[in-house]
Design a protein around this motif. Structure first.
Motif, PDB file in Angstrom:
ATOM      1  N   PHE A   1       0.951  -0.767  -0.192  1.00 16.33           N
ATOM      2  CA  PHE A   1      -0.228  -0.039   0.032  1.00 16.33           C
ATOM      3  C   PHE A   1       0.536   1.548   0.247  1.00 16.33           C
ATOM      4  CE2 PHE A   1      -4.109   1.228   0.435  1.00 16.33           C
ATOM      5  CZ  PHE A   1      -4.185   2.693   0.982  1.00 16.33           C
ATOM      6  N   ARG A   2       1.869   1.229   0.187  1.00 17.83           N
ATOM      7  CA  ARG A   2       2.819   2.323   0.612  1.00 17.83           C
ATOM      8  C   ARG A   2       3.548   2.625  -0.899  1.00 17.83           C
ATOM      9  NH1 ARG A   2       8.305   2.814   4.872  1.00 17.83           N
ATOM     10  NH2 ARG A   2       8.751   4.797   3.949  1.00 17.83           N
TER      11      ARG A   2
ATOM     12  N   THR B   1       4.084   6.164  -5.472  1.00 11.59           N
ATOM     13  CA  THR B   1       3.764   6.340  -6.577  1.00 11.59           C
ATOM     14  C   THR B   1       3.077   6.773  -7.385  1.00 11.59           C
ATOM     15  OG1 THR B   1       4.370   4.063  -7.293  1.00 11.59           O
ATOM     16  CG2 THR B   1       3.287   4.974  -9.020  1.00 11.59           C
ATOM     17  N   ILE B   2       1.481   6.882  -6.942  1.00 13.70           N
ATOM     18  CA  ILE B   2       0.391   8.318  -6.999  1.00 13.70           C
ATOM     19  C   ILE B   2       1.433   9.570  -6.511  1.00 13.70           C
ATOM     20  CG2 ILE B   2      -2.003   9.059  -6.076  1.00 13.70           C
ATOM     21  CD1 ILE B   2      -2.575   5.879  -6.382  1.00 13.70           C
TER      22      ILE B   2
ATOM     23  N   PHE C   1       4.430   3.640 -13.420  1.00 16.56           N
ATOM     24  CA  PHE C   1       2.968   4.641 -12.475  1.00 16.56           C
ATOM     25  C   PHE C   1       2.290   3.860 -13.410  1.00 16.56           C
ATOM     26  CE2 PHE C   1      -0.405   7.083 -14.149  1.00 16.56           C
ATOM     27  CZ  PHE C   1      -0.588   7.327 -12.673  1.00 16.56           C
ATOM     28  N   SER C   2       1.650   2.715 -14.550  1.00 19.73           N
ATOM     29  CA  SER C   2       0.479   2.093 -14.879  1.00 19.73           C
ATOM     30  C   SER C   2       0.572   0.730 -14.168  1.00 19.73           C
ATOM     31  CB  SER C   2       0.898   2.624 -16.858  1.00 19.73           C
ATOM     32  OG  SER C   2      -0.015   1.843 -17.611  1.00 19.73           O
ATOM     33  N   GLN C   3       2.213   0.198 -14.375  1.00 18.95           N
ATOM     34  CA  GLN C   3       1.852  -0.729 -14.233  1.00 18.95           C
ATOM     35  C   GLN C   3       1.046  -0.806 -12.258  1.00 18.95           C
ATOM     36  OE1 GLN C   3       1.184  -4.097 -15.579  1.00 18.95           O
ATOM     37  NE2 GLN C   3       1.305  -4.278 -13.062  1.00 18.95           N
ATOM     38  N   ASP C   4       2.015   0.159 -11.769  1.00 19.14           N
ATOM     39  CA  ASP C   4       1.439   0.372 -10.472  1.00 19.14           C
ATOM     40  C   ASP C   4      -0.477   0.738 -10.005  1.00 19.14           C
ATOM     41  OD1 ASP C   4       3.790  -0.701  -9.337  1.00 19.14           O
ATOM     42  OD2 ASP C   4       4.542   1.695  -8.562  1.00 19.14           O
ATOM     43  N   VAL C   5      -0.223   1.394 -10.827  1.00 18.31           N
ATOM     44  CA  VAL C   5      -2.261   2.116 -10.741  1.00 18.31           C
ATOM     45  C   VAL C   5      -2.820   0.970 -10.965  1.00 18.31           C
ATOM     46  CG1 VAL C   5      -4.130   3.291 -11.616  1.00 18.31           C
ATOM     47  CG2 VAL C   5      -1.329   4.438 -11.012  1.00 18.31           C
TER      48      VAL C   5
END
Length: 381
Positions: free
Chosen positions: A161-162, A167-168, A179-183
């Motif tokens: 979660f952290r 990333t956000i 960014f895209s993969q983490d989102v």
């Protein structure tokens, strides 16, 4: 490089205050950039900022002016329904759903748990050898633990979660390769968590949001995504900056720090002054001009973007006497952030009375637009 591009740079953050002072005197409604037929403006005076934020015809939601087109990727959906970017009645409806979790009684009830977390983090920090990064070891984990518990994120998921929340937030600093993969991973996790809470509700905010109905209308999945993302940013990142920025200001002003060490009853005043002096949020979210209008001598066109510089407003000489001096001033802030900041500084003062900047330390501001936070704050205990 345009002014709009420069405000992302750490060097701009460092030298922003003289720049803002000049704008307040000479050009308070400042044209930051112009692309095609759209102008981006910056408002710098306290009174003008207050007026901007209270004027309904400066819209938060650009969808009243522009179609979203076919851009329906998940990266856009998790941000599109944030309260910060919505106007009434949607803003009002969503705000009512979370207000009970942030009223004075509820916030006060969190105090013992925040106290335990702060105490534990300080003790872990004191066990380390040599200088420590106060942000990584203390200012960052404290609010992420608090907001995770409030939302109902299980302890074993907190590290992921952290990572996703970081990333956000850091995506605003520019390109973020993950960014895209983490989102996508974050949304997949939320989908699973929402489903678990739907089947087995608990006493946490996510369970209550899933069950909540306001005037017969249940939250959509995208509204749930956006609410969680907003609470991460509003309930976590701004508090990191509040704690670290206030400690940094105190370390820069030993006379004020010594007063605080001698009289801990001044902590609440120190928090308020920290909010004003090094504002955790540099700019308001964007406002959009609904109809062409004059605004303090400048002609704004329909569709223009306008930002309020909270950092500049909080240093406005017309509002605050000796505005550039760190002392006894007040500004608005969030009750939970205030409580976390108060408890955090209380524990640092008690456990680390010799707290100092580490030798040869020159803290730099992160390359962010809306927020003001330090990259690191290395200290000796």
């Amino acid at each position: 490089m345009s002014t709009k591009e420069k405000v992302f740079q750490s060097q701009f953050k460092e030298g922003a205050y003289p720049f803002y002072e000049e704008l307040r005197q000479e050009n308070p409604i400042f044209k930051m950039s112009k692309v095609h037929n759209q102008t981006t403006w910056m408002v710098t005076r306290y009174s003008d900022v207050k007026e901007l934020l209270k004027t309904p015809s400066f819209l938060k939601g650009f969808s009243k002016l522009y179609s979203n087109g076919n851009e329906e990727g998940i990266e856009q959906n998790i941000f599109r329904n944030m309260m910060l970017d919505l106007d009434p009645p949607d803003h009002t409806r969503l705000r009512k759903l979370v207000t009970p979790y942030f009223n004075p009684k509820t916030i006060s009830s969190l105090s013992p748990r925040i106290d335990d977390i702060a105490k534990e983090l300080v003790e872990e920090m004191k066990e380390k050898q040599g200088p420590v990064d106060l942000i990584d070891e203390f200012a960052f984990p404290l609010p992420i633990i608090v907001i995770s518990e409030l939302l109902g994120v299980p302890p074993e998921d907190r590290n992921s979660f952290r990572k996703w929340s970081n990333t956000i937030v850091t995506a605003s600093e520019g390109e973020h390769p993950q960014f895209s993969q983490d989102v996508k991973d974050f949304v997949a996790y939320l989908d699973d968590l929402f489903e678990r809470r739907r089947k087995e509700p608990k006493d946490d905010l996510i369970s209550n949001l899933i069950q909540a109905e306001e005037e017969g209308e249940q939250l959509s999945r995208n509204e749930l995504y956006s609410m969680v993302v907003l609470l991460i940013i509003a309930g976590h990142e701004t508090t990191v900056n509040l704690i670290a920025n206030t400690i940094y200001a105190l370390l820069q002003h030993p006379d004020q720090f010594n007063k605080l060490k001698e009289d801990h009853s001044l902590i609440e005043s120190a928090i308020e002054e920290g909010l004003r002096y090094y504002s955790p949020v540099d700019f308001s979210t964007a406002r959009w001009v609904e109809d062409a209008r004059e605004f303090h001598g400048k002609t704004l066109k329909r569709g223009d973007v306008i930002f309020a510089s909270l950092t500049s407003a909080n240093r406005d000489e017309q509002k605050f006497g000796n505005a550039s001096i760190f002392g006894i001033h007040f500004c608005l802030g969030a009750p939970l952030a205030r409580l976390e900041g108060k408890i955090a500084i209380q524990h640092l003062l008690t456990a680390c009375p010799n707290l100092e900047l580490a030798p040869h330390t020159s803290p730099a501001w992160r390359k962010m637009f809306l927020l003001r936070g330090l990259e690191q704050l290395n200290v000796t205990l």
